[in-house]
Design a protein around this motif. Structure first.
Motif, PDB file in Angstrom:
ATOM      1  N   THR A  61       0.883  -1.212   0.059  1.00  0.00           N
ATOM      2  CA  THR A  61      -0.051   0.058   0.012  1.00  0.00           C
ATOM      3  C   THR A  61       0.726   1.415   0.037  1.00  0.00           C
ATOM      4  O   THR A  61       1.780   1.222   0.907  1.00  0.00           O
ATOM      5  CB  THR A  61      -0.851   0.087   1.313  1.00  0.00           C
ATOM      6  OG1 THR A  61      -1.830  -1.060   1.100  1.00  0.00           O
ATOM      7  CG2 THR A  61      -1.694   1.314   1.413  1.00  0.00           C
ATOM      8  N   ILE A  62       0.703   2.069  -1.117  1.00  0.00           N
ATOM      9  CA  ILE A  62       1.264   3.360  -0.926  1.00  0.00           C
ATOM     10  C   ILE A  62       0.426   4.411  -0.281  1.00  0.00           C
ATOM     11  O   ILE A  62      -0.862   4.575  -0.588  1.00  0.00           O
ATOM     12  CB  ILE A  62       1.715   3.832  -2.453  1.00  0.00           C
ATOM     13  CG1 ILE A  62       2.585   2.796  -3.124  1.00  0.00           C
ATOM     14  CG2 ILE A  62       2.326   5.368  -2.579  1.00  0.00           C
ATOM     15  CD1 ILE A  62       2.643   3.074  -4.707  1.00  0.00           C
ATOM     16  N   GLY A  63       1.025   5.212   0.400  1.00  0.00           N
ATOM     17  CA  GLY A  63       0.166   6.391   0.923  1.00  0.00           C
ATOM     18  C   GLY A  63       0.679   7.675   0.860  1.00  0.00           C
ATOM     19  O   GLY A  63       2.032   7.756   0.836  1.00  0.00           O
ATOM     20  N   VAL A  64       0.193   8.737   0.126  1.00  0.00           N
ATOM     21  CA  VAL A  64       0.758  10.124   0.066  1.00  0.00           C
ATOM     22  C   VAL A  64      -0.183  11.216   0.542  1.00  0.00           C
ATOM     23  O   VAL A  64      -1.216  11.369   0.683  1.00  0.00           O
ATOM     24  CB  VAL A  64       0.687  10.582  -1.585  1.00  0.00           C
ATOM     25  CG1 VAL A  64       1.327  11.707  -1.635  1.00  0.00           C
ATOM     26  CG2 VAL A  64       1.518   9.397  -2.319  1.00  0.00           C
ATOM     27  N   ALA A  65       0.720  11.693   1.878  1.00  0.00           N
ATOM     28  CA  ALA A  65       0.167  13.048   2.554  1.00  0.00           C
ATOM     29  C   ALA A  65       0.598  14.319   2.052  1.00  0.00           C
ATOM     30  O   ALA A  65       1.767  14.424   1.479  1.00  0.00           O
ATOM     31  CB  ALA A  65       0.691  12.870   3.764  1.00  0.00           C
ATOM     32  N   VAL A  66      -0.242  14.973   1.899  1.00  0.00           N
ATOM     33  CA  VAL A  66      -0.227  16.535   1.102  1.00  0.00           C
ATOM     34  C   VAL A  66      -0.211  17.500   2.129  1.00  0.00           C
ATOM     35  O   VAL A  66      -0.807  17.753   3.175  1.00  0.00           O
ATOM     36  CB  VAL A  66      -1.096  16.668   0.159  1.00  0.00           C
ATOM     37  CG1 VAL A  66      -1.061  18.167  -0.527  1.00  0.00           C
ATOM     38  CG2 VAL A  66      -1.533  15.509  -0.688  1.00  0.00           C
ATOM     39  N   PHE A  67       0.761  18.523   2.270  1.00  0.00           N
ATOM     40  CA  PHE A  67       1.029  19.501   3.312  1.00  0.00           C
ATOM     41  C   PHE A  67       1.078  20.901   2.455  1.00  0.00           C
ATOM     42  O   PHE A  67       1.109  20.833   1.275  1.00  0.00           O
ATOM     43  CB  PHE A  67       2.250  19.210   3.839  1.00  0.00           C
ATOM     44  CG  PHE A  67       2.130  18.233   4.736  1.00  0.00           C
ATOM     45  CD1 PHE A  67       1.592  18.158   6.182  1.00  0.00           C
ATOM     46  CD2 PHE A  67       2.817  16.923   4.289  1.00  0.00           C
ATOM     47  CE1 PHE A  67       1.703  16.905   6.840  1.00  0.00           C
ATOM     48  CE2 PHE A  67       2.824  15.663   5.017  1.00  0.00           C
ATOM     49  CZ  PHE A  67       2.219  15.676   6.288  1.00  0.00           C
TER      50      PHE A  67
END
Length: 290
Positions: A176-182
């Motif tokens: 599973t890939i997770g991309v968090a945006v800031f």
């Protein structure tokens, strides 16, 4: 002594007299004079023709400014040089191409739609010779809903705006890939450095709900621009990952590369669109100034 009939010195050709024939001499002298006169006239004519040829050659040569060149253009009646007939075009000043990394670092520039469908559009994750079918995607504005452990507070305290996930599986392993945006690269880097990844795996379409829950799995974290990206990889049957699990290590490595590539491509696409708009604007201004 007798010489027969006729006068003295008679012979077969007739008589020979010692007295000159003055009429014959006069005619011969006049003929010689006429021949000299015609020779003088002919020589003068040839000389005149030679001079005329030299003058003509000089005139032709004076009309050319280079060896073998044709005559130069005559000046206009106003005394000015004849203008060039070549068309002129206005200068189009185009700014340097935008930097793609700027578009994934600044939320004011990073305005393209951001959803699981735009970030993970392909049905398979292809990295080099490896291909893994996509099984599930998800996106949420509540970043804490897709993580666990200390990462929950880290995302919350650093202002995570969105979390997008996608799962890929093949031959008994999944990731599973997770991309968090800031809002800034500094926030993304801080989250990367603060905690263990602790991303929640995303089950679905052949990936069981217990995937990487209660078993040892391989986790990674990294950051680029204003994005932090995580991976969690393991066995679909729930067995622990060991140091010798080449398949898990490979899918984990490929997932990290794929996440980076997808984020970088987002920057490239937006930079290319901005460059195209800049060129059109420069051409429009050039057209107005022409």
């Amino acid at each position: 002594m007798s010489f027969g009939q006729g006068g003295p010195f008679d012979g077969p050709g007739g008589s020979f007299s010692s007295t000159p024939d003055w009429d014959a001499l006069a005619e011969e002298s006049e003929a010689r004079t006429r021949r000299k006169r015609w020779l003088w006239i002919g020589g003068g004519a040839l000389a005149a023709l030679a001079v005329a040829g030299i003058v003509a050659a000089a005139v032709i040569s004076s009309g050319s400014d280079a060896p073998g060149g044709g005559p130069t253009a005559a000046p206009s009646s106003s005394g000015q040089a004849v203008p060039d007939d070549k068309p002129s075009f206005p200068d189009v000043s185009v700014p340097p191409p935008p930097n793609p990394h700027d578009y994934i670092s600044d939320p004011r520039k990073d305005t393209a739609p951001l959803t699981p469908a735009t970030l993970f559009p392909q049905k398979s994750m292809v990295v080099g010779e490896h291909s893994y079918p996509r099984t599930e995607t998800a996106g949420t504005g509540d970043c804490t809903a897709g993580v666990q452990g200390a990462l929950v507070s880290s995302l919350s305290h650093n202002g995570c705006k969105q979390l997008l996930r996608a799962t890929y599986a093949k031959d008994g392993v999944a990731v599973t890939i997770g991309v968090a945006v800031f809002d800034s690269p500094a926030q993304a880097t801080k989250v990367m450095n603060e905690n263990r990844p602790n991303l929640m795996p995303l089950p679905g379409s052949g990936v069981p709900s217990g995937f990487c829950q209660g078993s040892k799995c391989q986790m990674t974290t990294n950051a680029t621009g204003r994005y932090t990206y995580f991976t969690i990889a393991g066995h679909l049957d729930g067995t622990d990952v060991t140091s010798g699990d080449a398949a898990v290590r490979q899918i984990s490595k490929d997932a990290g590369s794929y996440a980076f590539t997808r984020i970088a491509q987002r920057g490239k696409d937006q930079a290319a669109k901005a460059a195209e708009q800049q060129l059109k604007e420069a051409q429009r201004k050039a057209g107005q100034g022409s």
